[in-house]
Enzyme design. Sequence first.
Site, PDB file in Angstrom:
ATOM      1  N   HIS A 165      -3.713  -5.091   0.007  1.00  0.00           N
ATOM      2  CA  HIS A 165      -3.280  -5.631   1.298  1.00  0.00           C
ATOM      3  C   HIS A 165      -3.352  -7.160   1.290  1.00  0.00           C
ATOM      4  O   HIS A 165      -4.434  -7.732   1.447  1.00  0.00           O
ATOM      5  CB  HIS A 165      -4.158  -5.079   2.423  1.00  0.00           C
ATOM      6  CG  HIS A 165      -3.906  -3.644   2.715  1.00  0.00           C
ATOM      7  ND1 HIS A 165      -2.970  -3.215   3.629  1.00  0.00           N
ATOM      8  CD2 HIS A 165      -4.450  -2.523   2.179  1.00  0.00           C
ATOM      9  CE1 HIS A 165      -2.954  -1.894   3.667  1.00  0.00           C
ATOM     10  NE2 HIS A 165      -3.838  -1.451   2.796  1.00  0.00           N
ATOM     11  N   CYS A 192       0.832  -1.203   0.000  1.00  0.00           N
ATOM     12  CA  CYS A 192       0.000   0.000   0.000  1.00  0.00           C
ATOM     13  C   CYS A 192       0.870   1.259   0.000  1.00  0.00           C
ATOM     14  O   CYS A 192       1.504   1.571  -0.984  1.00  0.00           O
ATOM     15  CB  CYS A 192      -0.993  -0.037   1.166  1.00  0.00           C
ATOM     16  SG  CYS A 192      -2.327   1.175   1.009  1.00  0.00           S
ATOM     17  N   GLU A 201      -2.206  -9.086   3.562  1.00  0.00           N
ATOM     18  CA  GLU A 201      -2.217  -9.620   4.932  1.00  0.00           C
ATOM     19  C   GLU A 201      -3.613  -9.779   5.523  1.00  0.00           C
ATOM     20  O   GLU A 201      -3.763 -10.339   6.619  1.00  0.00           O
ATOM     21  CB  GLU A 201      -1.371  -8.722   5.852  1.00  0.00           C
ATOM     22  CG  GLU A 201      -2.008  -7.394   6.246  1.00  0.00           C
ATOM     23  CD  GLU A 201      -1.901  -6.297   5.194  1.00  0.00           C
ATOM     24  OE1 GLU A 201      -2.231  -5.143   5.522  1.00  0.00           O
ATOM     25  OE2 GLU A 201      -1.484  -6.580   4.057  1.00  0.00           O
ATOM     26  N   SER A 233      -2.380  -5.372  33.702  1.00  0.00           N
ATOM     27  CA  SER A 233      -3.735  -4.841  33.581  1.00  0.00           C
ATOM     28  C   SER A 233      -4.784  -5.936  33.419  1.00  0.00           C
ATOM     29  O   SER A 233      -5.977  -5.699  33.581  1.00  0.00           O
ATOM     30  CB  SER A 233      -3.816  -3.911  32.367  1.00  0.00           C
ATOM     31  OG  SER A 233      -3.674  -4.663  31.174  1.00  0.00           O
ATOM     32  N   GLY A 234      -4.332  -7.128  33.037  1.00  0.00           N
ATOM     33  CA  GLY A 234      -5.277  -8.186  32.703  1.00  0.00           C
ATOM     34  C   GLY A 234      -5.511  -8.271  31.208  1.00  0.00           C
ATOM     35  O   GLY A 234      -6.159  -9.194  30.726  1.00  0.00           O
ATOM     36  N   GLY A 235      -4.988  -7.302  30.456  1.00  0.00           N
ATOM     37  CA  GLY A 235      -5.086  -7.332  29.000  1.00  0.00           C
ATOM     38  C   GLY A 235      -4.079  -8.303  28.406  1.00  0.00           C
ATOM     39  O   GLY A 235      -3.239  -8.871  29.114  1.00  0.00           O
ATOM     40  N   ASP A 238      -1.420  -7.948  26.335  1.00  0.00           N
ATOM     41  CA  ASP A 238       0.015  -7.637  26.320  1.00  0.00           C
ATOM     42  C   ASP A 238       0.680  -7.911  27.659  1.00  0.00           C
ATOM     43  O   ASP A 238       1.664  -8.649  27.743  1.00  0.00           O
ATOM     44  CB  ASP A 238       0.240  -6.178  25.909  1.00  0.00           C
ATOM     45  CG  ASP A 238      -0.177  -5.902  24.480  1.00  0.00           C
ATOM     46  OD1 ASP A 238      -0.286  -6.865  23.705  1.00  0.00           O
ATOM     47  OD2 ASP A 238      -0.403  -4.737  24.139  1.00  0.00           O
ATOM     48  N   SER A 239       0.163  -7.289  28.715  1.00  0.00           N
ATOM     49  CA  SER A 239       0.808  -7.433  30.016  1.00  0.00           C
ATOM     50  C   SER A 239       0.671  -8.853  30.558  1.00  0.00           C
ATOM     51  O   SER A 239       1.552  -9.339  31.276  1.00  0.00           O
ATOM     52  CB  SER A 239       0.226  -6.431  31.021  1.00  0.00           C
ATOM     53  OG  SER A 239      -1.150  -6.663  31.236  1.00  0.00           O
ATOM     54  N   THR A 240      -0.410  -9.548  30.211  1.00  0.00           N
ATOM     55  CA  THR A 240      -0.596 -10.919  30.694  1.00  0.00           C
ATOM     56  C   THR A 240       0.391 -11.867  30.029  1.00  0.00           C
ATOM     57  O   THR A 240       0.932 -12.780  30.666  1.00  0.00           O
ATOM     58  CB  THR A 240      -2.040 -11.393  30.446  1.00  0.00           C
ATOM     59  OG1 THR A 240      -2.939 -10.485  31.101  1.00  0.00           O
ATOM     60  CG2 THR A 240      -2.258 -12.784  31.002  1.00  0.00           C
TER      61      THR A 240
END
Length: 221
Positions: free
Chosen positions: A93, A6, A95, A147-149, A151-153
């Site tokens: 695109h 793109c 992907e 945070s429980g999200g 990434d951090s988990t």
Amino acid sequence: PVLGICYGMHLLAHHLGGKLAAAEFREYGPATLTFTEDSKLWKGLAETSTVWMSHGDTVVSLPPGFKSIASTKDLAIAAMADEKRGLYALQFHPEVHHSEQGAGILENFLFNVAQITPDWNMANFVDEAVAACRNQVGDGKVVLAMSGGVDSTVVAALLHRAIGAQLHCIFVDHGLLRLNEPKAVLDSADKYMPGLNLKMVDAAERFYAELKGVDDPEQKR
């Protein structure tokens, strides 16, 4: 080897001597792509398929050494290549799942053009990440805001596996989560990461006090 997608195609064209212009018709959505020249990118693929477009500008003049290798009804240069230098570009695109042969195009670039050996898997990544964490931390300790999200988990899971009790996780309940979400975070940690050193801080009243009388969403953020 380079694969521009793109705006990546626009960037290659602009810097290598091509020309861009605003498209007469902005494309957003499905389009029928037809291969117009043979290319290593197209190996083993059907000559016509649906792809996903999202652009307002277009390449109207190819850079020196490039050739157009695909087109659509409204776009003469939907893909371009300088195969001698290993430079490829797609206006669409590959992907996204809307592009029917996108995965095949990416595979061709990785394995047919870049000649990468397909010997990687997720298990390798986990083992390598755990080893890297263990090596970097050594005998030290890590404090992780969890945070429980996702990434951090994921970070917590990798560090927990790597350094165990040297990891100290802190989960802040600021009072603005979904109903029962703080409990869900703690329960999930207990279930999937038993022994995780996780402490919850109830900071709801502190956050409520700071937000009192604030109406603007961006100011709240």
